[in-house]
Design a protein around this motif. Structure first.
Motif, PDB file in Angstrom:
ATOM      1  N   ALA A  98       0.831  -1.202   0.000  1.00 25.29           N
ATOM      2  CA  ALA A  98       0.000   0.000   0.000  1.00 25.29           C
ATOM      3  C   ALA A  98       0.868   1.255   0.000  1.00 25.29           C
ATOM      4  CB  ALA A  98      -0.914  -0.017   1.221  1.00 25.29           C
ATOM      5  N   ARG A  99       1.947   1.148   0.786  1.00 25.19           N
ATOM      6  CA  ARG A  99       2.836   2.305   0.877  1.00 25.19           C
ATOM      7  C   ARG A  99       3.478   2.605  -0.497  1.00 25.19           C
ATOM      8  NH1 ARG A  99       6.086   1.382   5.893  1.00 25.19           N
ATOM      9  NH2 ARG A  99       4.285   2.139   7.070  1.00 25.19           N
ATOM     10  N   ALA A 100       3.924   1.537  -1.149  1.00 22.01           N
ATOM     11  CA  ALA A 100       4.556   1.699  -2.460  1.00 22.01           C
ATOM     12  C   ALA A 100       3.571   2.289  -3.462  1.00 22.01           C
ATOM     13  CB  ALA A 100       5.047   0.341  -2.951  1.00 22.01           C
ATOM     14  N   LYS A 101       2.330   1.783  -3.375  1.00 19.02           N
ATOM     15  CA  LYS A 101       1.305   2.266  -4.300  1.00 19.02           C
ATOM     16  C   LYS A 101       1.031   3.758  -4.074  1.00 19.02           C
ATOM     17  CE  LYS A 101      -3.199   0.706  -5.909  1.00 19.02           C
ATOM     18  NZ  LYS A 101      -4.348  -0.092  -5.445  1.00 19.02           N
ATOM     19  N   ALA A 102       0.897   4.091  -2.784  1.00 14.08           N
ATOM     20  CA  ALA A 102       0.628   5.487  -2.449  1.00 14.08           C
ATOM     21  C   ALA A 102       1.774   6.375  -2.913  1.00 14.08           C
ATOM     22  CB  ALA A 102       0.438   5.608  -0.925  1.00 14.08           C
ATOM     23  N   HIS A 103       2.965   5.911  -2.743  1.00 11.42           N
ATOM     24  CA  HIS A 103       4.139   6.644  -3.172  1.00 11.42           C
ATOM     25  C   HIS A 103       4.098   6.876  -4.680  1.00 11.42           C
ATOM     26  CE1 HIS A 103       8.236   8.017  -2.731  1.00 11.42           C
ATOM     27  NE2 HIS A 103       8.584   7.266  -3.764  1.00 11.42           N
ATOM     28  N   ASN A 104       3.772   5.793  -5.385  1.00 15.74           N
ATOM     29  CA  ASN A 104       3.668   5.829  -6.837  1.00 15.74           C
ATOM     30  C   ASN A 104       2.674   6.887  -7.280  1.00 15.74           C
ATOM     31  OD1 ASN A 104       4.908   4.672  -8.922  1.00 15.74           O
ATOM     32  ND2 ASN A 104       3.568   2.878  -9.071  1.00 15.74           N
ATOM     33  N   SER A 106       1.419   9.397  -5.638  1.00 15.98           N
ATOM     34  CA  SER A 106       1.784  10.778  -5.319  1.00 15.98           C
ATOM     35  C   SER A 106       2.896  11.266  -6.251  1.00 15.98           C
ATOM     36  CB  SER A 106       2.214  10.871  -3.857  1.00 15.98           C
ATOM     37  OG  SER A 106       3.497  10.311  -3.689  1.00 15.98           O
ATOM     38  N   GLU A 107       3.809  10.342  -6.591  1.00 13.60           N
ATOM     39  CA  GLU A 107       4.889  10.731  -7.489  1.00 13.60           C
ATOM     40  C   GLU A 107       4.338  11.140  -8.859  1.00 13.60           C
ATOM     41  OE1 GLU A 107       8.515  11.039  -7.596  1.00 13.60           O
ATOM     42  OE2 GLU A 107       7.725  11.565  -5.614  1.00 13.60           O
ATOM     43  N   THR A 108       3.474  10.285  -9.432  1.00 18.02           N
ATOM     44  CA  THR A 108       2.946  10.591 -10.772  1.00 18.02           C
ATOM     45  C   THR A 108       2.136  11.872 -10.734  1.00 18.02           C
ATOM     46  OG1 THR A 108       1.161   9.067 -10.285  1.00 18.02           O
ATOM     47  CG2 THR A 108       2.910   8.237 -11.697  1.00 18.02           C
ATOM     48  N   ARG A 110       2.458  14.360  -8.676  1.00 14.60           N
ATOM     49  CA  ARG A 110       3.350  15.505  -8.539  1.00 14.60           C
ATOM     50  C   ARG A 110       4.018  15.820  -9.889  1.00 14.60           C
ATOM     51  NH1 ARG A 110       7.462  14.055  -4.656  1.00 14.60           N
ATOM     52  NH2 ARG A 110       5.842  14.281  -3.092  1.00 14.60           N
ATOM     53  N   ALA A 111       4.445  14.756 -10.554  1.00 11.03           N
ATOM     54  CA  ALA A 111       5.118  14.968 -11.843  1.00 11.03           C
ATOM     55  C   ALA A 111       4.190  15.635 -12.848  1.00 11.03           C
ATOM     56  CB  ALA A 111       5.611  13.630 -12.379  1.00 11.03           C
ATOM     57  N   SER A 112       2.956  15.136 -12.906  1.00  7.98           N
ATOM     58  CA  SER A 112       2.040  15.717 -13.906  1.00  7.98           C
ATOM     59  C   SER A 112       1.709  17.164 -13.567  1.00  7.98           C
ATOM     60  CB  SER A 112       0.764  14.866 -14.008  1.00  7.98           C
ATOM     61  OG  SER A 112       0.001  15.023 -12.839  1.00  7.98           O
ATOM     62  N   ILE A 113       1.526  17.405 -12.265  1.00  4.63           N
ATOM     63  CA  ILE A 113       1.210  18.784 -11.869  1.00  4.63           C
ATOM     64  C   ILE A 113       2.380  19.708 -12.191  1.00  4.63           C
ATOM     65  CG2 ILE A 113       0.888  20.258  -9.847  1.00  4.63           C
ATOM     66  CD1 ILE A 113      -0.875  18.056  -8.730  1.00  4.63           C
ATOM     67  N   ALA A 114       3.594  19.205 -11.913  1.00  2.00           N
ATOM     68  CA  ALA A 114       4.781  20.035 -12.192  1.00  2.00           C
ATOM     69  C   ALA A 114       4.888  20.345 -13.677  1.00  2.00           C
ATOM     70  CB  ALA A 114       6.023  19.291 -11.705  1.00  2.00           C
ATOM     71  N   ALA A 115       4.605  19.308 -14.485  1.00  2.00           N
ATOM     72  CA  ALA A 115       4.681  19.524 -15.934  1.00  2.00           C
ATOM     73  C   ALA A 115       3.668  20.576 -16.363  1.00  2.00           C
ATOM     74  CB  ALA A 115       4.424  18.203 -16.653  1.00  2.00           C
ATOM     75  N   GLU A 116       2.475  20.458 -15.831  1.00  2.00           N
ATOM     76  CA  GLU A 116       1.420  21.421 -16.184  1.00  2.00           C
ATOM     77  C   GLU A 116       1.810  22.848 -15.807  1.00  2.00           C
ATOM     78  OE1 GLU A 116      -3.277  21.583 -15.074  1.00  2.00           O
ATOM     79  OE2 GLU A 116      -2.285  19.627 -15.115  1.00  2.00           O
ATOM     80  N   ILE A 117       2.331  22.926 -14.545  1.00  4.04           N
ATOM     81  CA  ILE A 117       2.740  24.248 -14.072  1.00  4.04           C
ATOM     82  C   ILE A 117       3.814  24.823 -14.980  1.00  4.04           C
ATOM     83  CG2 ILE A 117       4.040  25.386 -12.219  1.00  4.04           C
ATOM     84  CD1 ILE A 117       2.535  23.587 -10.269  1.00  4.04           C
ATOM     85  N   ASN A 118       4.784  23.962 -15.316  1.00  3.95           N
ATOM     86  CA  ASN A 118       5.890  24.425 -16.159  1.00  3.95           C
ATOM     87  C   ASN A 118       5.394  24.940 -17.513  1.00  3.95           C
ATOM     88  OD1 ASN A 118       7.885  24.042 -14.336  1.00  3.95           O
ATOM     89  ND2 ASN A 118       8.476  22.010 -15.094  1.00  3.95           N
ATOM     90  N   SER A 119       4.478  24.134 -18.087  1.00  5.12           N
ATOM     91  CA  SER A 119       4.028  24.553 -19.428  1.00  5.12           C
ATOM     92  C   SER A 119       3.240  25.849 -19.349  1.00  5.12           C
ATOM     93  CB  SER A 119       3.195  23.428 -20.068  1.00  5.12           C
ATOM     94  OG  SER A 119       1.975  23.293 -19.386  1.00  5.12           O
ATOM     95  N   GLU A 120       2.412  25.940 -18.315  1.00  3.70           N
ATOM     96  CA  GLU A 120       1.610  27.182 -18.197  1.00  3.70           C
ATOM     97  C   GLU A 120       2.489  28.390 -17.920  1.00  3.70           C
ATOM     98  OE1 GLU A 120      -1.781  26.999 -15.651  1.00  3.70           O
ATOM     99  OE2 GLU A 120      -2.689  25.417 -16.866  1.00  3.70           O
ATOM    100  N   LEU A 121       3.509  28.104 -17.065  1.00 10.57           N
ATOM    101  CA  LEU A 121       4.439  29.174 -16.743  1.00 10.57           C
ATOM    102  C   LEU A 121       5.172  29.655 -17.997  1.00 10.57           C
ATOM    103  CD1 LEU A 121       4.846  30.157 -13.862  1.00 10.57           C
ATOM    104  CD2 LEU A 121       7.014  28.909 -13.806  1.00 10.57           C
ATOM    105  N   ALA A 122       5.599  28.655 -18.796  1.00  6.94           N
ATOM    106  CA  ALA A 122       6.332  29.007 -20.022  1.00  6.94           C
ATOM    107  C   ALA A 122       5.445  29.828 -20.967  1.00  6.94           C
ATOM    108  CB  ALA A 122       6.801  27.713 -20.702  1.00  6.94           C
ATOM    109  N   ALA A 123       4.173  29.368 -21.058  1.00  7.20           N
ATOM    110  CA  ALA A 123       3.238  30.079 -21.938  1.00  7.20           C
ATOM    111  C   ALA A 123       3.049  31.511 -21.455  1.00  7.20           C
ATOM    112  CB  ALA A 123       1.905  29.315 -21.957  1.00  7.20           C
ATOM    113  N   ALA A 124       2.880  31.644 -20.140  1.00  9.70           N
ATOM    114  CA  ALA A 124       2.637  32.970 -19.575  1.00  9.70           C
ATOM    115  C   ALA A 124       3.843  33.866 -19.801  1.00  9.70           C
ATOM    116  CB  ALA A 124       2.356  32.814 -18.073  1.00  9.70           C
ATOM    117  N   GLU A 125       5.018  33.265 -19.632  1.00 10.03           N
ATOM    118  CA  GLU A 125       6.233  34.060 -19.824  1.00 10.03           C
ATOM    119  C   GLU A 125       6.360  34.549 -21.274  1.00 10.03           C
ATOM    120  OE1 GLU A 125       9.661  31.894 -18.413  1.00 10.03           O
ATOM    121  OE2 GLU A 125       9.183  32.526 -16.364  1.00 10.03           O
TER     122      GLU A 125
END
Lengths: 183, 252
Positions: A98-104, A106-108, A110-125
């Motif tokens: 369960a711990r491994a799954k939860a980690h997985n 949260s990792e994915t 976080r990664a997707s959110i970071a990617a989204e933020i990055n792309s939006e940030l780049a667009a805004a810039e």
């Protein structure tokens, strides 16, 4: 007590009857041997019979029951402990899964959110940069225009001034030359 | 003999009920009474101790179990596992002697084991058992008991002679040891108890206090005699297991 007093009465009676054992050390008085042996044989024989056929098997049975019971209990305790160990292992396994799954997850996430933020940030810039460039170009144009207007106004003003003071006329080009020489 | 302080008088046997059997006087005596008492008490002790059959024993049941385990361990350690066949016999000897000795320590009770004919008969029952079992189990090989292995042939006859004498003297030492211990203990107790009365009655005035000395002796001797009563029963039982071990496993 009645038996004891009976003993004493009997003893007194035999003493009065004339001390059949007088002078002999009692344990060596042969006349009492048959009675002692007879009763020893009866009592000890009876005891032996009672013990071997009846009483000792009872005690032995109790002891055996107890040792069997203890052995059984120990067996079941060992079995339960084994079960508990298995359960603990399964629990640990489930927990780590369960711990491994939860980690997985949260990792994915976080990664997707970071990617989204990055792309939006780049667009805004990029947008902001474009806007900035546009605004700067506009300002440059306005400034150039304003600067050229100033020269024109100054030349006109100089021409007017000269004409008013000199009462003559000067060519606008001359005035412009003068303004430039001043500026 | 009329002297009430005579320390030998306590060993006199008095008939309580006259019996004749084939010309022999087999009267029920004070000695028989104590023997019957011993058997009844042992029977009650074991019967009542096992009547509940509880898994967690109470006080009485613990005592019966302890007596059982005590003798069983003794037999197992001295005569081995096959010696346990004789466990009832050895247990009976131990308890009978123990109860007869202990009952004898109660004032006004007779001590059956203070008579040599009783102790010698018990010793002979042990020797008979040893001989019968030894000869029945091992036949002629039983006599290897007298021929220790690894002895040089030169001194072998001497060793065999010594072994034979030691074997033949066993019933005597076995019976006399118990008898003499009980006899001596009771004579000593009675002597000191008699001194108390003699000093108290014989001395006048303050000197009567001197009677306290034998009184203290009696108080000191009584626990000793209780110990001896137990110890002699134990010694008798353990030597019986040793002799039975000889019968089961002759040849050293």
């Amino acid at each position: 007590m009645s038996i004891l007093s009976f003993t004493f009465a009997a003893a007194a009676a035999t003493n009065e009857a004339g001390e059949q054992a007088s002078g002999v050390f009692p344990p060596l008085d042969v006349s009492t041997f048959p009675s002692q042996l007879f009763w020893l044989f009866i009592t000890f024989g009876l005891l032996l019979l009672l013990l071997s056929k009846f009483l000792l098997p009872r005690v032995g049975g109790i002891l055996e029951d107890r040792s069997n019971r203890i052995a059984d209990d120990l067996d079941s305790a060992a079995r339960m402990q084994r079960d508990a160990e298995l359960a603990e292992k399964a629990y640990d396994q489930a927990l780590s899964d369960a711990r491994a799954k939860a980690h997985n997850v949260s990792e994915t996430t976080r990664a997707s959110i970071a990617a989204e933020i990055n792309s939006e940030l780049a667009a805004a810039e990029q947008h902001a940069g474009e806007q900035l460039e546009l605004a700067e170009a506009k300002i440059r144009k306005m400034r150039a225009k304003a600067l050229s207007n100033v020269d024109e106004i100054a030349a006109k003003t100089a021409k007017n001034l000269v004409e008013k003071l000199h009462t003559g006329t000067i060519n606008i080009a001359t005035a412009q030359k003068a303004v430039k020489a001043l500026g | 003999m009329a002297d009430p302080l005579d320390p030998i008088k306590q060993f006199e046997i008095h008939p309580m009920q006259e019996f004749k059997l084939g010309g022999y006087d087999v009267s029920f005596t004070n000695s028989s009474f104590v023997m019957v008492m011993a058997v009844v008490l042992i029977g009650l002790f074991l019967f009542m101790g096992t009547s509940k059959r509880s898994l967690v024993p109470g006080r009485l049941q613990s005592m019966t179990e302890i007596s059982y385990e005590f003798v069983a361990n003794m037999v197992r350690s001295t005569a081995g596992r096959d010696g346990l066949k004789f466990f009832p016999f050895i247990y009976a000897l131990f308890m009978f002697i123990l109860f007869a000795n202990m009952l004898g320590l109660i004032p006004f009770f007779f001590t059956s084991t203070s008579h040599i004919v009783v102790t010698f008969a018990l010793a002979m029952s042990v020797m008979t058992t040893v001989l019968v079992v030894g000869l029945w189990k091992h036949g002629f090989k039983f006599f290897k008991l007298f021929v220790p292995s690894g002895v040089p042939i030169a001194i072998l006859p001497l060793v065999v002679l010594l072994e034979l004498i030691s074997f033949l003297s066993r019933p005597f030492s076995h019976g006399i040891r118990l008898w003499a211990n009980m006899l001596a203990g009771h004579i000593m107790l009675k002597l000191f108890a008699g001194f108390i009365i003699m000093m108290f009655a014989g001395l006048g005035g303050v000197a009567k206090i001197g009677a306290i000395a034998p009184f203290i002796m009696v108080i000191a001797l009584t626990p000793l005699e209780i110990l001896v009563a137990f110890l002699q029963a134990y010694v008798f039982a353990i030597l019986t297991s040793v002799y039975i071990n000889d019968a089961l496993h002759p040849g050293h």
